[in-house]
Design a protein around this motif. Structure first.
Motif, mmCIF file in Angstrom:
data_model
loop_
_atom_site.group_PDB
_atom_site.id
_atom_site.type_symbol
_atom_site.label_atom_id
_atom_site.label_comp_id
_atom_site.label_asym_id
_atom_site.label_seq_id
_atom_site.Cartn_x
_atom_site.Cartn_y
_atom_site.Cartn_z
ATOM 1 N N THR A 241 0.865 -1.179 0.000
ATOM 2 C CA THR A 241 0.000 0.000 0.000
ATOM 3 C C THR A 241 0.903 1.230 0.000
ATOM 4 O O THR A 241 2.095 1.123 0.255
ATOM 5 C CB THR A 241 -0.848 0.050 1.277
ATOM 6 N N TRP A 242 0.307 2.385 -0.245
ATOM 7 C CA TRP A 242 1.092 3.628 -0.203
ATOM 8 C C TRP A 242 1.653 3.874 1.195
ATOM 9 O O TRP A 242 2.666 4.520 1.370
ATOM 10 C CB TRP A 242 0.223 4.821 -0.612
ATOM 11 N N VAL A 243 0.952 3.360 2.208
ATOM 12 C CA VAL A 243 1.424 3.571 3.568
ATOM 13 C C VAL A 243 2.742 2.835 3.775
ATOM 14 O O VAL A 243 3.669 3.344 4.408
ATOM 15 C CB VAL A 243 0.374 3.084 4.586
ATOM 16 N N GLU A 244 2.826 1.633 3.203
ATOM 17 C CA GLU A 244 4.068 0.865 3.333
ATOM 18 C C GLU A 244 5.160 1.429 2.446
ATOM 19 O O GLU A 244 6.303 1.550 2.855
ATOM 20 C CB GLU A 244 3.835 -0.599 2.932
ATOM 21 N N ASP A 245 4.800 1.712 1.216
ATOM 22 C CA ASP A 245 5.787 2.199 0.258
ATOM 23 C C ASP A 245 5.187 3.354 -0.540
ATOM 24 O O ASP A 245 4.394 3.142 -1.450
ATOM 25 C CB ASP A 245 6.189 1.056 -0.688
#
Lengths: 341, 560
Positions: B266-270
């Motif tokens: 996800t954008w939160v992770e990467d």
């Protein structure tokens, strides 16, 4: 006939409709609601009748109508009658007593407005809906012209269409339930209307504000493409359409003219966000009071700043598409039919 | 021990399934490339459930939703038609009442669901996965399954109702105002609205402005996508920027790089894809103004509204105006629901599954956390509370090998019973009157007009004409290749593609209808979109100069 025939707006309310006409009664009601309206007074329908009686104009009209009754079915004669009756009224002088009392109010108005060079609007205020526009005169200065314009407003109750209407309805010809509002002209920076409903679709969640530079007449008459702001009642978000406004109505020589808007402000919004917010706030408050969507006219005074600059000149229930439930059912029906081939 | 099918009970089985329906279509938008087993399990089970739930709650007169099957990582669908006239009539009566909430209280209806689903996400996110007990992890996973199920109920109920209104509006525009959904005026009418996806896009643009002001532009422009984050960490300003950017990601970055899959971060992770979007805005230069671009489109819409309303008889404007408002909301819904529903739920699925995956890897149940995507929930449950007691690696080995096989040969676009061809199959879709099939899957068939001498014939998704180098993009990983001024060529697009729309001059998609992503977003950005050309990605090569004339619905390849 009561003796009192001139009233300050604050003396009036909706209940005085039959006494002073809708516009004046409404201005009175607006004052009671705490809306800032231009200072002014109302001439009652009694005032009209007293004028007609004391000058003899009423009798003359009655006679004229009696003599011409059978010809009046034809339009061309109605046109002639309109001219003749208006001539009768306009040829009369204001009786001295009435004149004196009026001047007394007028001088007090100058004091109230704090303006010696006062210029006023003289507007008709009919007690019943009457087809055919009754006249209103803007930017009237000096006592004598106020008298003259008042008489002209009374005369304007006898337009051709108004005569035809009275004949059709069997109404007495010399009777005209017409009051007059005399109120200070606001030096308008900009003016316009506000509706607390999107009239085309009856969307009650929105307020729509339309406005132009100068006096409100250009917006009300629909001559220009005004700025439009659609404001969401719950969260206040604004959808603005700022149009190029090339023409506006301004004061000129004891009247008004259509003038060019200076190039540098043509494309600018005619109200700033603070002004818009105040207009919407007040309109919503009035809607809450009457529990029905409102159609109101506002003016921003160029010499004052918000909130003092905001004046109201009209408030009435808005006309909009109400048949919402019917429409819903109709739309549901159309959607259902879509599934048939 | 027997290894289950990936989606027990819903694997495609020709013998039985052709007896039920002669045509099963591949969902090319969502299941190409093939899904991981776990994602496939979620989609097949719950998208299927949601469509039938939505069709039933609305009592759609002609269709009872879709049935789905799983085959080699692909989703295959068919329609559940209402057969008897008597039943149709009964459903019509119900439908007339069931559709009213959409007409009367659309905003409350949609707003209520958004609130409900966001509440569920907050609850799921409240659990600290690395500190939680295995029981709590399993519980979180079960709740995620329920959330996905509920998400699809909301999704399809809303989508059926919303699109029904949209189709009616299209029909009536044709009848009352003489314009159809391929006319530029119509497109102007339904664009120029804000929605959640654009708000995120706008924030990305704001970040690009900040990067320029803080002197960080070089870190973006001079770095490869994967390096941007590291380069930013080298300076104080850059660190501050990343801190603010990650706060924004935590708020709005719960979305997948590939919309309908869970095996990518996800954008939160990467945040790399989001940082690439910032870079792309920077490449447009300081003169670019997203707000101005968008307000232009809003102006056009208002003009179009006046023009269209003026064509409608006065006494019909009341309900027509309300219908128009509803149709306009469906464009907003089309975009926004992806953010609140699909993307967010899939991000939650990934989060919860990876939490268990990490635990399983610690306890030796799996080799690595991401292997969990090769299990299905029943298998996860087996080891859920006592992972140290179970070794599930043999399942993963086998499934992973299969999954890698799936990637090598594409799934066929449809399974058709003998004697049944694609035209007949399309006929069934149209006959179903299914609003989603009509507006998202099938679309209008292109008209071939030899006199135009075009290379591809399609339909207009968004009006306009543009010429430029083609950029063929087959999946989301390649989006960073898109450059300013390109014309994007794709099979179809989804919300993770939205940010590149501000860079490109036009779009060509193989499949699409007026409520497909490419059409809606193209209209919002005011660029031409030609849809339903079928062979765009096959015929056009990256770098070729092409001209798209969306008004005519055609594409010319200028240097063949």
């Amino acid at each position: 006939m009561s003796d009192k025939w001139i009233f300050w707006f604050e003396e009036l309310g909706t209940g005085d409709n039959d006494r002073v006409g809708k516009k004046c009664a409404n201005l009175g009601e607006m004052t009671r609601l705490g809306l800032r309206i231009p200072p002014g007074f109302a001439i009652s329908i009694d005032g009209y009748e007293r004028f007609m009686a004391e000058t003899g104009a009423g009798e003359e009209i009655r006679r004229y109508v009696q003599e011409n009754r059978e010809h009046l079915k034809e339009i061309k004669n109605q046109i002639i009658a309109s001219k003749a009756i208006r001539n009768i009224i306009e040829s009369k002088e204001m009786p001295p007593e009435m004149r004196e009392e009026l001047f007394r109010f007028y001088d007090q108005l100058k004091e109230r407005a704090g303006d010696k060079e006062l210029s006023v609007a003289v507007r008709s205020s009919g007690a019943v809906s009457m087809p055919g526009q009754m006249e209103s005169y803007l930017n009237v200065r000096w006592k004598e012209s106020v008298l003259q314009k008042m008489i002209q407003v009374w005369g304007s109750a006898f337009t051709t269409r108004a005569i035809a209407f009275r004949l059709e309805k069997g109404m007495a010809m010399e009777k005209a339930p017409i009051g007059i509002a005399v109120l200070k002209m606001v030096e308008a920076k900009s003016a316009g209307v506000v509706l607390t409903v999107l009239p085309t679709i009856g969307d009650l969640s929105k307020v729509v504000v339309e406005g132009n530079w100068g006096l409100g007449e250009s917006v009300v008459s629909g001559e220009v493409n005004p700025d439009q702001f659609i404001v969401d009642k719950s969260d206040g978000t604004v959808e603005s359409t700022v149009n190029r406004k090339t023409k506006m109505v301004v004061y000129h020589d004891g009247g008004t003219i259509t003038a060019n808007v200076p190039a540098e402000i043509q494309g600018k919004p005619c109200v700033d966000p603070e002004e818009l917010k105040e207009i919407v706030r007040v309109a919503k408050q009035v809607e809450d009071h009457f529990q029905t969507p409102q159609d109101m006219e506002w003016v921003l005074d160029r010499f004052q700043s918000i909130p003092d600059s905001l004046y109201w000149v009209q408030a009435r229930p808005a006309k909009y598409t109400k048949a919402k439930e019917k429409e819903s059912e109709y739309l549901a029906e159309l959607m259902t039919r879509m599934f048939k081939r | 021990m027997k290894v289950y099918d990936v989606v027990p009970g819903l694997e495609f089985e020709p013998e039985r399934d052709f007896a039920q329906s002669p045509a099963w279509f591949l969902d090319g938008t969502h299941s190409v490339p093939p899904w991981t087993p776990m994602f496939g399990w979620f989609w097949i089970n719950f998208c299927r459930h949601g469509m039938q739930y939505g069709a039933e709650k609305l009592s759609l007169p002609t269709v009872k939703g879709w049935d789905w099957r799983f085959h080699r990582g692909g989703g295959y669908l068919t329609l559940l038609l209402v057969h008897s006239e008597e039943e149709k009539q009964r459903r019509e009566t119900e439908f007339r009442k069931a559709i009213l909430p959409f007409i009367d209280n659309y905003d409350e209806l949609w707003g209520g669901y958004v609130k409900e689903i966001l509440g569920r996400y907050e609850k799921l996110k409240a659990l600290d996965l690395d500190k939680a007990s295995s029981t709590d992890l399993l519980d979180n996973f079960e709740e995620t399954i329920n959330t996905c199920r509920r998400m699809w109920e909301i999704h399809m109920y809303m989508m059926y109702g919303t699109y029904t209104a949209y189709i009616l509006f299209e029909n009536l525009c044709r009848e009352l105002a003489g314009i159809d959904d391929t006319s530029p005026l119509f497109h102007n009418l339904v664009s120029g609205f804000d929605n959640k996806v654009f708000q995120v896009d706008r924030l990305l643009w704001e970040f690009s402005k900040r990067a320029r002001e803080d002197g960080l532009a070089e870190f973006f422009l001079g770095s490869k996508p994967a390096e941007i984050r590291g380069r930013l960490q080298e300076s104080t300003k850059g660190k501050e920027f990343m801190k603010a950017f990650m706060a924004f990601m935590n708020e709005d970055g719960w979305r997948m790089q590939r919309m309908s899959e869970m095996n990518m971060p996800t954008w939160v992770e990467d945040p790399t894809p989001a940082l690439v979007n910032v870079k792309q805005f920077l490449q447009k230069g300081g003169g670019f103004n997203l707000d101005a671009e968008r307000s232009k489109i809003t102006e056009q819409r208002k003009k179009a509204e006046k023009e269209v309303l003026a064509k409608v008889p006065q006494e019909q404007r009341g309900w027509f105006g309300r219908l128009m408002l509803l149709a306009q909301k469906s464009g907003v819904f089309s975009e926004e629901h992806d953010h609140y529903l699909d993307l967010y739920t899939h991000a939650m699925m990934r989060r919860s599954a990876l939490g268990l995956g990490r635990r399983f890897a610690q306890k030796g149940t799996l080799n690595e956390a991401e292997d969990i995507f090769f299990l299905i929930p029943d298998e996860v449950r087996r080891a859920g509370i006592n992972p140290d007691q179970f070794d599930l690696r043999y399942i993963v080995d086998r499934r992973k090998a299969e999954w890698q096989e799936w990637q090598k040969t594409p799934n066929p676009p449809a399974f058709l019973k003998e004697g049944f061809d694609m035209d007949m199959a399309m006929g069934v879709l149209v006959q179903s009157m299914d609003p989603i099939a009509l507006k998202v899957v099938v679309g209008a068939m292109p008209q071939v007009r030899p006199e135009l001498k075009a290379d591809l014939y399609g339909t207009c998704g968004s009006p306009g004409v543009a010429e430029g180098p083609a950029r063929v993009i087959l999946n989301e990983d390649e989006l960073h290749l898109v450059e300013e001024g390109d014309i994007l060529v794709a099979a179809s697009t989804s919300p993770s593609w939205t940010p590149v729309f501000s860079m490109i001059k036009g779009v060509v998609v193989d499949r699409g209808a007026s409520l497909s992503h490419a059409a809606i977003v193209g209209r919002e950005y005011g660029i031409p979109v030609v849809m339903n050309v079928f062979e765009g990605t096959a015929k056009i090569k990256s770098g070729q100069r092409i001209k798209v004339d969306a008004n005519l619905g055609v594409v010319f390849i200028l240097n063949k």
